[in-house]
Design a protein around this motif. Structure first.
Motif, PDB file in Angstrom:
ATOM      1  N   ALA A 175      -7.514  -0.978   1.098  1.00 49.04           N
ATOM      2  CA  ALA A 175      -6.967  -0.640  -0.209  1.00 49.04           C
ATOM      3  C   ALA A 175      -7.946   0.234  -0.972  1.00 49.04           C
ATOM      4  O   ALA A 175      -9.166   0.169  -0.768  1.00 49.04           O
ATOM      5  CB  ALA A 175      -6.644  -1.896  -0.999  1.00 49.04           C
ATOM      6  N   ALA A 176      -7.396   1.035  -1.878  1.00 45.63           N
ATOM      7  CA  ALA A 176      -8.201   1.893  -2.748  1.00 45.63           C
ATOM      8  C   ALA A 176      -7.770   1.640  -4.181  1.00 45.63           C
ATOM      9  O   ALA A 176      -6.572   1.672  -4.498  1.00 45.63           O
ATOM     10  CB  ALA A 176      -8.001   3.361  -2.379  1.00 45.63           C
ATOM     11  N   ALA A 192       3.650   7.904   7.866  1.00 48.83           N
ATOM     12  CA  ALA A 192       2.749   8.729   7.065  1.00 48.83           C
ATOM     13  C   ALA A 192       3.322   8.929   5.670  1.00 48.83           C
ATOM     14  O   ALA A 192       4.484   9.310   5.513  1.00 48.83           O
ATOM     15  CB  ALA A 192       2.523  10.074   7.749  1.00 48.83           C
ATOM     16  N   GLY A 193       2.486   8.690   4.644  1.00 50.75           N
ATOM     17  CA  GLY A 193       3.035   8.690   3.294  1.00 50.75           C
ATOM     18  C   GLY A 193       2.323   9.524   2.268  1.00 50.75           C
ATOM     19  O   GLY A 193       2.706   9.502   1.095  1.00 50.75           O
ATOM     20  N   HIS A 216      -9.271  13.209   1.097  1.00 47.54           N
ATOM     21  CA  HIS A 216      -9.184  14.020  -0.121  1.00 47.54           C
ATOM     22  C   HIS A 216      -7.905  13.769  -0.916  1.00 47.54           C
ATOM     23  O   HIS A 216      -7.987  13.599  -2.149  1.00 47.54           O
ATOM     24  CB  HIS A 216      -9.346  15.506   0.212  1.00 47.54           C
ATOM     25  N   PRO A 217      -6.722  13.712  -0.290  1.00 44.87           N
ATOM     26  CA  PRO A 217      -5.541  13.391  -1.096  1.00 44.87           C
ATOM     27  C   PRO A 217      -5.640  12.034  -1.785  1.00 44.87           C
ATOM     28  O   PRO A 217      -5.248  11.893  -2.947  1.00 44.87           O
ATOM     29  CB  PRO A 217      -4.398  13.423  -0.072  1.00 44.87           C
ATOM     30  N   ALA A 218      -6.195  11.036  -1.087  1.00 44.90           N
ATOM     31  CA  ALA A 218      -6.319   9.708  -1.692  1.00 44.90           C
ATOM     32  C   ALA A 218      -7.312   9.734  -2.843  1.00 44.90           C
ATOM     33  O   ALA A 218      -7.062   9.154  -3.918  1.00 44.90           O
ATOM     34  CB  ALA A 218      -6.744   8.691  -0.639  1.00 44.90           C
ATOM     35  N   SER A 219      -8.447  10.399  -2.644  1.00 45.81           N
ATOM     36  CA  SER A 219      -9.476  10.457  -3.682  1.00 45.81           C
ATOM     37  C   SER A 219      -8.960  11.164  -4.932  1.00 45.81           C
ATOM     38  O   SER A 219      -9.153  10.697  -6.062  1.00 45.81           O
ATOM     39  CB  SER A 219     -10.713  11.178  -3.129  1.00 45.81           C
ATOM     40  N   GLU A 220      -8.290  12.297  -4.735  1.00 44.25           N
ATOM     41  CA  GLU A 220      -7.771  13.047  -5.882  1.00 44.25           C
ATOM     42  C   GLU A 220      -6.655  12.276  -6.587  1.00 44.25           C
ATOM     43  O   GLU A 220      -6.537  12.316  -7.824  1.00 44.25           O
ATOM     44  CB  GLU A 220      -7.281  14.410  -5.412  1.00 44.25           C
ATOM     45  N   ALA A 228      -2.738   2.187  -7.222  1.00 39.29           N
ATOM     46  CA  ALA A 228      -3.606   1.734  -6.135  1.00 39.29           C
ATOM     47  C   ALA A 228      -2.938   2.049  -4.800  1.00 39.29           C
ATOM     48  O   ALA A 228      -1.708   2.160  -4.706  1.00 39.29           O
ATOM     49  CB  ALA A 228      -3.865   0.240  -6.263  1.00 39.29           C
ATOM     50  N   LEU A 229      -3.747   2.188  -3.766  1.00 44.48           N
ATOM     51  CA  LEU A 229      -3.243   2.579  -2.454  1.00 44.48           C
ATOM     52  C   LEU A 229      -3.567   1.513  -1.419  1.00 44.48           C
ATOM     53  O   LEU A 229      -4.674   0.976  -1.399  1.00 44.48           O
ATOM     54  CB  LEU A 229      -3.865   3.908  -2.022  1.00 44.48           C
ATOM     55  N   LEU A 230      -2.604   1.247  -0.549  1.00 45.31           N
ATOM     56  CA  LEU A 230      -2.840   0.407   0.622  1.00 45.31           C
ATOM     57  C   LEU A 230      -2.511   1.235   1.848  1.00 45.31           C
ATOM     58  O   LEU A 230      -1.390   1.737   1.992  1.00 45.31           O
ATOM     59  CB  LEU A 230      -1.969  -0.862   0.602  1.00 45.31           C
TER      60      LEU A 230
END
Length: 281
Positions: A175-176, A192-193, A216-220, A228-230
């Motif tokens: 998770a992020a 893929a999402g 990079h897409p997740a960080s930005e 939040a991302l899983l």
């Protein structure tokens, strides 16, 4: 089907699958439908898989399957030969010799209602489902699903919950975001999402669950205050759909239907370096 009725043919099952997942719902680049098989061959056993790979072909042949229903197309990218000394050629020759038909429902199953993301959402107990990206044709179809958790959790708890509910893989669930963030509304996308990160942000969800997120897409996305991302293994996000397809096939036809639990995720080892402290959800 009555006891005296003839078993369905490959064509019968293909026609039923095409009605449930019309081929014109697929993306223009996709390759769905019947890949190979004798249309007149009787079907008494079906194997549902995420990927048609040597290991799932082994399973189909060992179980005496007459038809494989796969999510990922075997021939998505064009090939100039199916010679038996090529990877895909070996698979095709084995299936033909074994009289096993192969059918693929990919992006047409992704947007269906119910479809791939519905099955993923139900594994996470999400209710009041609606599309993340609705299809222009309506009918509850579209990419991804948004739903509500029965009770809110913080991100750390929700990550552990997702790991307990989804098929286990070496990659696990990562998770992020702030571990203490409250999660109520969740978007999911089987496969893929990261193409739909902005849609998840616009939807105002608390967390977005999908596969194959890139650095990079997740960080930005997080820097722009996105949900939040899983990040889950690709296979694990799509494996739940097989159960729903299998149940539907059993209801349509008097045939045995098996769901493959062969983990076709390419990542097989997950380790932490000795200098790192593992963070448990």
């Amino acid at each position: 089907m009555t006891d005296n009725a003839a078993p369905p043919t490959v064509l019968d099952v293909v026609n039923a699958l095409d009605r449930r997942y019309p081929r014109d719902w697929a993306e223009s680049w996709d390759r769905v439908g019947l890949v190979l098989g004798d249309l007149d061959h009787a079907v008494s056993r079906v194997l549902c898989v995420v990927d048609c790979v040597p290991e799932t072909v082994d399973q189909a042949l060992a179980e005496g399957a007459d038809l494989i229903v796969a999510h990922h197309p075997l021939l998505l990218k064009p090939v100039s030969t199916i010679a038996p000394d090529t990877y895909k050629g070996r698979i095709i020759h084995r299936l033909i010799r074994g009289d096993v038909a192969l059918y693929a429902a990919h992006t047409n199953a992704d947007v269906a209602n119910p479809g791939v993301s519905d099955a993923l959402a139900r594994r996470l107990d999400l209710g009041d489902l609606r599309p993340l990206v609705p299809a222009a044709t309506g009918g509850g179809r579209g990419i991804g699903r948004i739903g509500e958790l029965p009770e809110p959790m913080d991100l750390a708890e929700f990550t552990g919950f997702a790991a307990s509910r989804l098929p286990a893989t070496a990659a696990g669930v990562r998770a992020a975001g702030d571990p203490a963030r409250t999660i109520r509304t969740v978007a999911v996308c089987g496969g893929a999402g990261d193409s739909f990160l902005s849609d998840a942000t616009r939807a105002g969800v608390d967390a977005y669950v999908c596969a194959d997120l890139r650095h990079h897409p997740a960080s930005e996305h997080l820097a722009e205050d996105g949900p939040a991302l899983l990040d889950v293994a690709h296979w694990a996000t799509e494996r739940p759909w097989l159960d729903e397809v299998a149940e539907w096939l059993r209801g349509e036809f008097d045939v045995a239907v098996t769901v493959s639990d062969v983990d076709t995720d390419p990542w097989t080892v997950h380790a932490f370096s000795s200098s790192e402290k593992e963070t448990q959800p």
